[in-house]
Write a protein that holds these residues in place. Structure first.
Motif: not given
Length: 259
Positions: A98, A118-119, A139, A143, A145, A147
């Motif tokens: 993350i 994420q990111e 979750y 994941h 999101g 990125s």
């Protein structure tokens, strides 16, 4: 935990450090002790390890195969120019990437309790070919999101399972080389908003789902929320062409395996 030194390591972990120093692959697949602590991986990748004398890591990065990591592999909020290749490794918990800024990540063959990234910012590609990811909560198994990948997302032959949520959550993903869910890729989820989610994603290449199998017992049809391809070449974070192209707001049902 403070900075690890060679004196703090097991024989196996000293071999990991030695391989990084020479830029060579270390295969622990049939090693009598394949255990490597997650903290060592984190310190090596982040440049925190206390290298003896004038030694430095080779720019070819971490090249490790067949390791067993009995912890959560937390590489979050890290900035590193070293390529990270952890191939055919087993992680007892999830892998966390993350908010990190990395060069390239190859975790093909990974077995873990999901990947939360994420990111994440990658200069090059994210490879999770043949990975087996099973989420242990609501979750997504993977994941991504928000990125930003300079290269491709390759999940060829991977299996993503989420007992409560989406298998792949990649809202607002940017992937300069496209997304590949091929070679028998399998996604199983129970999220009411879809199993493979790419709303708002911007792809510099194709979305290839040839041979994929997407299932969701909560929905009459396995839902794939698609992305649109960018007409221009993509560069991670550095250049953003005007007029972003985004996916439609509503989910598009995909019967079987879309091409």
């Amino acid at each position: 935990m403070g900075r690890l030194t060679m004196g703090d390591l097991t024989d196996t972990e000293r071999a990991v450090v030695g391989a990084l120093g020479t830029g060579t692959w270390l295969d622990l697949g049939e090693h009598r002790d394949p255990v490597v602590r997650a903290e060592l991986i984190r310190q090596l990748a982040a440049g925190w390890f206390a290298w003896p004398g004038d030694e430095l890591p080779d720019p070819r990065g971490i090249r490790l195969r067949g390791a067993r990591i009995p912890d959560v592999l937390d590489l979050s909020e890290m900035e590193s120019s070293l390529p990270l290749r952890l191939v055919d490794c087993q992680v007892s918990g999830p892998v966390l990437l993350i908010g990190s800024r990395l060069c390239t990540v190859d975790m093909s063959g990974l077995e873990a309790g999901g990947v939360a990234a994420q990111e994440l910012r990658l200069e090059r590609s994210l490879l999770l070919r043949r990975a087996r990811l099973r989420a242990t909560s609501s979750y997504a198994a993977l994941h991504l999101g928000g990125s930003d990948l300079g290269g491709r997302l390759d999940l060829g032959g991977a299996e993503l399972i989420s007992p409560e949520g989406s298998a792949l959550g990649a809202s607002n993903l940017r992937a300069g080389g496209g997304v590949f869910l091929t070679e028998g890729f399998r996604a199983e989820g129970r999220g009411e908003l879809g199993t493979v989610r790419l709303p708002g994603a911007e792809l510099g290449g194709q979305l290839n789902m040839s041979g994929a199998r997407v299932t969701n017992p909560k929905l009459r049809e396995p839902a794939v929320l698609p992305a649109r391809r960018r007409p221009r070449r993509h560069r991670a974070r550095t250049r953003r062409p005007p007029g972003p192209h985004r996916a439609a707001e509503g989910p598009a049902a995909a019967r079987g395996a879309p091409g």
